[in-house]
Scaffold this motif. Structure first.
Motif, PDB file in Angstrom:
ATOM      1  N   ASP B 268      19.558 -87.406  15.977  1.00  0.00           N
ATOM      2  CA  ASP B 268      20.025 -88.553  15.181  1.00  0.00           C
ATOM      3  C   ASP B 268      21.532 -88.487  14.959  1.00  0.00           C
ATOM      4  N   TRP B 272      24.347 -91.238  15.943  1.00  0.00           N
ATOM      5  CA  TRP B 272      25.306 -91.716  14.947  1.00  0.00           C
ATOM      6  C   TRP B 272      26.735 -91.570  15.455  1.00  0.00           C
ATOM      7  N   GLN B 276      29.016 -94.808  16.006  1.00  0.00           N
ATOM      8  CA  GLN B 276      30.202 -94.965  15.161  1.00  0.00           C
ATOM      9  C   GLN B 276      31.485 -94.684  15.921  1.00  0.00           C
ATOM     10  N   SER B 310      29.964 -86.099   7.250  1.00  0.00           N
ATOM     11  CA  SER B 310      28.544 -86.420   7.150  1.00  0.00           C
ATOM     12  C   SER B 310      27.746 -85.127   7.311  1.00  0.00           C
ATOM     13  N   TYR B 312      25.596 -84.717   9.501  1.00  0.00           N
ATOM     14  CA  TYR B 312      25.536 -84.478  10.943  1.00  0.00           C
ATOM     15  C   TYR B 312      26.739 -83.668  11.419  1.00  0.00           C
ATOM     16  N   HIS B 418      23.962 -89.549   7.185  1.00  0.00           N
ATOM     17  CA  HIS B 418      25.139 -90.156   7.815  1.00  0.00           C
ATOM     18  C   HIS B 418      26.275 -90.422   6.824  1.00  0.00           C
TER      19      HIS B 418
END
Lengths: 435, 435, 435, 435
Positions: B268, B272, B276, B310, B312, B418
């Protein structure tokens, strides 16, 4: 009307070139008038934001609309960029960042801020923008008062003023939408006590014979490039209604199930109606039979013209009524022959009566296209109107939001067919009936 | 931190029930202190908007964020609704529309305005909201000064004040994002001249042995419901780093191609990052090696902790560094044992040094879930934290934006993975090394 | 179960390394068994598409699902790429384009075709894909029959077979969804006449004492990497229900307004329920009280377990019932102690009775995370499970779609909380009641 | 061409009403011819899917396109619904579900399956659809062979056959797009060896004088309702080019930066070009200077006409070339005067030469609107063309995908301006040069 989203346009005629041949004195007289007009029109923009707070002026309710503050700044940037910077040796921009922030859609004038994010610009503040206006005005007045004021200066100033007037109308439609989006439904202004009651004229049909007609602008006076060239156009016999369609009539259409019958709608219109879950004009509240206006929520007046329709709604209504929307050429003929005197124009902010000009923009059946022989002007002003000639429909007439003196029979406004936040209604046409 | 978008939460402990057994005098002393805290905390909110214009306070830069004005109003509505209206016979709401406009996410308290449209609320004006605050404060102080101040009043006021503190942090993160969205990149405040240079402590690993530990809040003092109940938790041996990860270290990760190697990212997270087009932390400008802060754009300081990551990004960095993110239980242990004294907390608005508390929120490896045996409180406050226990990750530590006294070792903040507009960074963990 | 969308994973344990120490003969025996299993499992995939046309096998009903043909090709590509190409000197790929077309999500194995466009691949045809399977099978059997079959070959083949089994379940869930999307609601298979009536066991609670338990896989037999390492986990006392939640019970929840009460739902769950306009499980038709199954539309059987719930629905039901979802550790304990003998597993394609294994995947309260000390294997297989450890919830138990022998008490399936096209239901838990 | 997405239309003239006055024998002769045409045209549809597998015939590559199988079924449903069911007492539909599955866009004929989901219909199978065609054909031939064949039957059959021909072209454009979406880029057919080399005619301008012209269909022969009524139209003097724009010329436009200069594009076109990241025509591969055709990827032939342009691209090219797109009236004049004999029409599937008819659809400058005095026919056929008269541009000429005998000078095809999967190119116009 310079459109917000995909946009609309307006422009200048070659007629101003007659300046070149008038005597110096005539130019001077012209300049004096222009200075007065400049001051009056610029002041009018300020008057429009007088009822608004700085917070109000910052709100952007949708990508198609712009904050009032942005309109104030953009129109000033227009004068600064296309006149002060273009014509004045050594002119220094008030703030170099403004070219990025306040360019609307001119690719020839460089990169620009993303349109849907205009509402995020809390800086520059409203105060700073008002200061910017003063700086630009001072510089403009120096130029206009100069003994060397050129024809080009006068011509571009005329364009800038018409541009400002278009944004005055947009400012009103945009702030109306922004305030409507607030659940408190605040009024833009208090309704005047003495609004004239609506005169209930009986609708009648007026016949026009088939023939070749001249369409488009000619003669003296300002016009936009898209109103030219005047050209011949053949029309079959047709009839136009003397009245705008009214709230009461539109309510009948709703009550007869007009929003539920796919066969009344264009295919794209039906998709729009389903997707938007539209069951009445944008600002109507069917439960209370009231509508949102610049004066807040007011009771629907059956005799007043219906407004804030999309093209799809206007088209569906006409089909339901067994009639048509007029083409723009048909409308132009009708307007030339029958328009009332605008001198008595009322100053209300919501349409109260039927008229050809200055009550409501009227959707026509005509997609917005170039007139035969049309060529866009060179330079950035070539983007003013020409690049929007696709996927838009022409509206005619001007509205109560249009500044005084800004409308005329040949004026071509244009918006995408789903647009309904403009003050847009309709007048019916039909094929000529055999007598 | 009460989250904006999908949201976060915070709450009250059953410990306040001890109020029931203290003598009348003790309650009185408690009230006096609470009145002082009430006044101080409410005043702090006003101080936060002091550098802002009314226009600034109206801007909403994304659905996850709220306008500063909305934070000011919502926190007042919270006191008015959950205390004044709930506990006071015959209390009349200041404005009945506010329940609709300023409810954040309490389904039990009725319908509410759509979150992404908070930026459209130019009305009520900032002035009116400030007046609303005064009205609520006056009524609250009457209640708190009453000789019949109940335990429930004191308890709910404590919650209301902690709630206000959470929104103080959100107000800062949201206005930082709003000003960042303006291409002018205005500063929220002028940077103080005397910001302490960053102490370059050498990172080291601290070892914790395997065993059963008690996790969660116990004892005196306020906490949110989600920090309870204290419970036993088995941990394997692990190690925590003494330092937060720094800008210089994170820059190495970028320069080593960290944003280009899918194998460093969660699935994921990689989606992202691609979607982005993220190539650096949210507020970084790689070209100039500077970052946007509450003081505007400033040069990146390699020794300062990296922030606005984030989950991530934090997770990918940890993997690249051959380490892990700590679980929240591991972090809590580390914090309890090693946290510095917060008394000397600096008052800068950008993190300058490594610390367990009050510099940076630190992403943990723990999804946000209920502790074993947790039950949400009854009534609307049951929505405060419990309904967000899905799709969010826990952050620990508090940041320089967290109001003084609002953080503690058991405090659980939570945001979707995120999210990066919060002041979020990381501290590394690893499996215990054999000695 | 290897998930389709954001995905799931599965894997191999280091236990296979014991092959290295067994004698040559033992390896040979192992190989013989593996050849038989290889042939049986590969044949089972073909049996699954036997009721389907080539057109059926090409349909992709949503990005999360894949066409049956794609599953057949992808599982073959998995053997070809990770075994034949990796271990065999000079092996030439059957078709070089297949690496692009049939890679699912392995970044380490190169670029790949966009997942949502798998349904556009009318070429290669089903016939060509079946030929591809034969080519791969022939080459695999040569390898497995070789006297030099290595431990690594056996180990990877075991993974490949488990991988194929996961896709067998996905093939069934995906084709069920695809056929459901057809307004004709065709059946995948004809319902057998002799489906056993549901035994109506009375639900009861089973108590488990607090303590440190060992969780995860250990000992002989295949498991995926995410089931390891076995580790200690502290649990408070709890209770698990002996039965799966049934259609009749779930219908009561619906009739009691369960889908209308926001307070029963997680915040994200409520958003999902509103956005999807969900008012019943995915395949239910409330009007006729029937549900779509692999046998087409059939009447709802109140005593059969409810299936095709999202995590959000399972969670809301548990809250309404005054209970909880079990954590995955709690579930694992329950399963180890109480699971029925699977030998008598029925071969229906719709769940008919309550069981721990092989009837229904059961949502747990546990977000999918790494076990303490977990490290993903090196190479492309490291992407099998590890990169999905975010934003997904663990399901346990296996379903009637799970191939025989593929489930076990430690097996961790995982899907995002909104997923409901998998055969997913629930079993209730609660805090231990004082006796 | 009946459009797929928002759609296009075409129709029948009132001229067929002359049947009513001819003698019985003439009707009989007419019927015989119609039976032959019926059989030939229906057989042609089958020939078109001959190179395709059932899987190919099921694929839908985008919402605007439909599966080949759907085209085969829909055209049969058209005959069944508008003729067999409408005219035959007691006719029973072959399958009552087909009315839902295979209605395209006729609101008057009830609810229908969602257009973007046509690719999910693996059932009915291709075999079943072919059987459906046989059933419908048998019933139609009974009707057509009847001695009581009415004028209405003949008239509606003529419409049905023209409708089928439109779908034959759509079938080809849709399957071309579907196969193109497959990374394998399979060919629809093998390229014939003897494709005539392109005759390199020198482009020249042809002048037309200003005047009143008759536009639209008149006289004998089938036409659609939107080609009527024939009407007078005034045109200024203009010039049309003798040749279609060619690949080599379009490549010059690309190499001159045509896709990088905003000033060459309409505003909506520039948005489209940016959003689509379009840098060449849809099927071009600039790296290899080849293009995807029904024969697979082939080298670009500079002398062949450029095709698969959107209106935006055609418009930008014309502007770059200092020319215009012709209006549809201008094009119609040009076609009437200069079109070559179509008898020698080649049977290639990719345009090889310049012609007015049957090589390429040519974008005009005309938005698709009703002709003056146009009224849609009553009943469901009123939806055929009329409801699409908004947001679409007219194309003229027919293409190599158009079935033989289906094109004519007055034929109006229409598509939204961004469409480029049709076989669409352009011919230049310009204002008349002074001689």
């Amino acid at each position: 009307m310079r459109k917000a989203g995909p946009a609309t346009g307006l422009f200048c005629t070659p007629r101003v070139s007659r300046f070149a041949i008038v005597s110096g004195e005539a130019t001077w007289v012209r300049t004096i008038n222009l200075i007065e007009r400049y001051q009056a029109i610029r002041a009018h923009s300020l008057a429009l934001v007088q009822p608004l707070s700085a917070e109000d002026c910052n709100v952007q309710s949708m990508p198609d609309a712009s904050p009032a503050k942005w309109h104030l700044a953009h129109t000033s940037w227009f004068f600064e960029t296309l006149i002060l910077q273009a014509l004045t040796e050594g002119y220094t921009a008030h703030d170099p960042a403004y070219a990025f922030l306040f360019n609307s859609y001119y690719n020839a004038l460089g990169e620009r801020h993303a349109r849907p994010q205009r509402g995020l610009l809390s800086r520059p503040s409203l105060d700073e923008v008002l200061r910017y206006r003063t700086v630009v005005d001072d510089a403009m007045l120096v130029q206009l008062s100069s003994t060397q004021a050129t024809t080009e200066l006068l011509h571009l100033t005329e364009i800038g003023l018409n541009h400002e007037q278009q944004h005055q109308e947009l400012l009103l439609t945009d702030i109306k939408h922004a305030l409507f989006c607030n659940p408190l439904r605040p009024a833009y202004r208090t309704e005047p006590a003495n609004i004239a009651t609506v005169a209930a004229n009986k609708p009648s049909w007026r016949r026009f014979e088939a023939g070749l007609y001249r369409i488009g602008h000619s003669g003296e006076g300002f016009c936009y490039d898209n109103e030219t060239p005047e050209h011949q156009h053949y029309l079959q016999a047709f009839e136009l209604n003397s009245q705008l369609v009214r709230n009461g009539e539109y309510l009948e259409f709703i009550q007869a199930g007009g929003y539920e019958q796919a066969e009344l709608w264009l295919s794209d219109g039906w998709d729009w109606r389903l997707q938007q879950q539209q069951t009445a004009p944008l600002y109507w509240d069917l439960d209370s039979l009231s509508e949102y206006t610049a004066y807040g929520m007011v009771a629907l007046r059956p005799e007043a013209p219906v407004c804030h329709l999309s093209f799809y709604e206007a088209d569906a209504y006409a089909r339901w009524a067994g009639a048509l929307l007029p083409t723009e050429a048909e409308w132009e003929l009708g307007c030339r022959q029958y328009r009332e005197d605008d001198a008595a124009a009322d100053t209300v902010l919501h349409p109260q009566r039927s008229a050809w000009l200055n009550q409501l923009w009227q959707w026509t059946a005509s997609p917005y296209q170039a007139y035969p022989g049309y060529r866009p002007p060179p330079g950035p002003l070539g983007e003013y109107n020409a690049k929007f000639m696709c996927n838009q429909m022409v509206l005619r007439g001007g509205s109560v939001f249009t500044p005084p003196g800004h409308s005329r029979p040949t004026y071509r406004n244009f918006f995408p067919p789903h647009s309904c936040w403009q003050m847009s209604g309709l007048r019916l046409a039909r094929d000529a009936q055999s007598s």
